[in-house]
Write an enzyme that holds these catalytic residues in place. Structure first.
Site, PDB file in Angstrom:
ATOM      1  N   HIS A   1     -12.752 -48.445 -10.800  1.00 46.33           N
ATOM      2  CA  HIS A   1     -11.657 -49.060 -10.684  1.00 46.33           C
ATOM      3  C   HIS A   1     -10.645 -48.999  -9.138  1.00 46.33           C
ATOM      4  CE1 HIS A   1     -10.688 -49.445 -14.730  1.00 46.33           C
ATOM      5  NE2 HIS A   1     -11.665 -50.275 -14.578  1.00 46.33           N
TER       6      HIS A   1
ATOM      7  N   TYR B   1      -3.519 -38.057 -14.026  1.00 45.27           N
ATOM      8  CA  TYR B   1      -3.968 -38.391 -12.926  1.00 45.27           C
ATOM      9  C   TYR B   1      -2.492 -39.019 -11.891  1.00 45.27           C
ATOM     10  CZ  TYR B   1      -5.918 -43.382 -14.731  1.00 45.27           C
ATOM     11  OH  TYR B   1      -6.021 -43.853 -15.221  1.00 45.27           O
TER      12      TYR B   1
END
Length: 202
Positions: A62, A131
């Site tokens: 992604h 993240y």
């Protein structure tokens, strides 16, 4: 904390200093001054994501359309292989990838600048990944590339049945994304990095 650039330009491996004693361990997962010195600008955190995945899972590949979303990735539990792919058209490392192992044991982190894509897969029965994202998720901006793209030949673990979302399994190859004009331009990404660096100086 050590921060060094990987083989894919504008991706960095962060190696913290880990202090251990009989109680356990302590480390800095993120240090803004050290990050700014290495990258050229601070990391602006707009969103923090957490995913828990079981072995066999592949999440990705992604990226986000410009102005993009930079990511600072760490594995809080278990271990993963995280693969960065340069999808910036015109980049010297376009189409190349670099794979790094992030784990609760090595405590390494990975930073990838806007315009780079990545995906990850657990190396343990379960893995928890956290993240930091420089921008919020925005519908319609995600770039999805098939993680099993034969031309990319990414080094995913193959010991178990692969588990992918329908969107990832049906995603186009990198070549198809390029033909459809879905990928960011290297020059535009570099302009974005320069803009962030200039803003940091003001």
């Amino acid at each position: 904390m050590k921060i060094h650039q990987l083989e894919v330009e504008d991706s960095f491996l962060i190696t913290p200093e880990v202090f251990a004693d009989r109680r356990g361990t302590f480390l800095e997962m993120f240090n803004q001054p050290a990050f700014r010195e290495a990258i050229g600008h601070p990391l602006s955190v707009a969103q923090v994501n957490c995913s828990v995945s079981r072995r066999g899972t592949i999440r990705g590949v992604h990226a986000t359309a410009l102005p993009g979303q930079a990511r600072y990735v760490a594995c809080a539990q278990g271990a993963i292989v995280d693969i960065v792919v340069d999808i910036r058209v015109g980049s010297p490392t376009y189409g190349r990838h670099v794979a790094v192992q992030l784990s609760a044991d090595n405590r390494h982190a990975l930073y990838l600048a806007e315009g780079l894509a990545h995906g990850f897969a657990p190396l343990t029965e379960h893995a928890t990944v956290v993240y930091l994202c420089s921008s919020n998720w925005s519908p319609g901006t995600e770039i999805q590339i098939n993680p099993l793209d034969a031309e990319l030949a990414l080094p995913w673990p193959r010991e178990h049945e692969l588990l992918l979302s329908d969107k990832d399994r049906d995603a186009p190859s990198l070549r198809e994304c390029a033909e459809r004009g879905l990928l960011p331009a290297y020059a535009d990404c570099k302009a974005r990095y320069a803009e962030l660096n200039d803003y940091a100086l003001t």
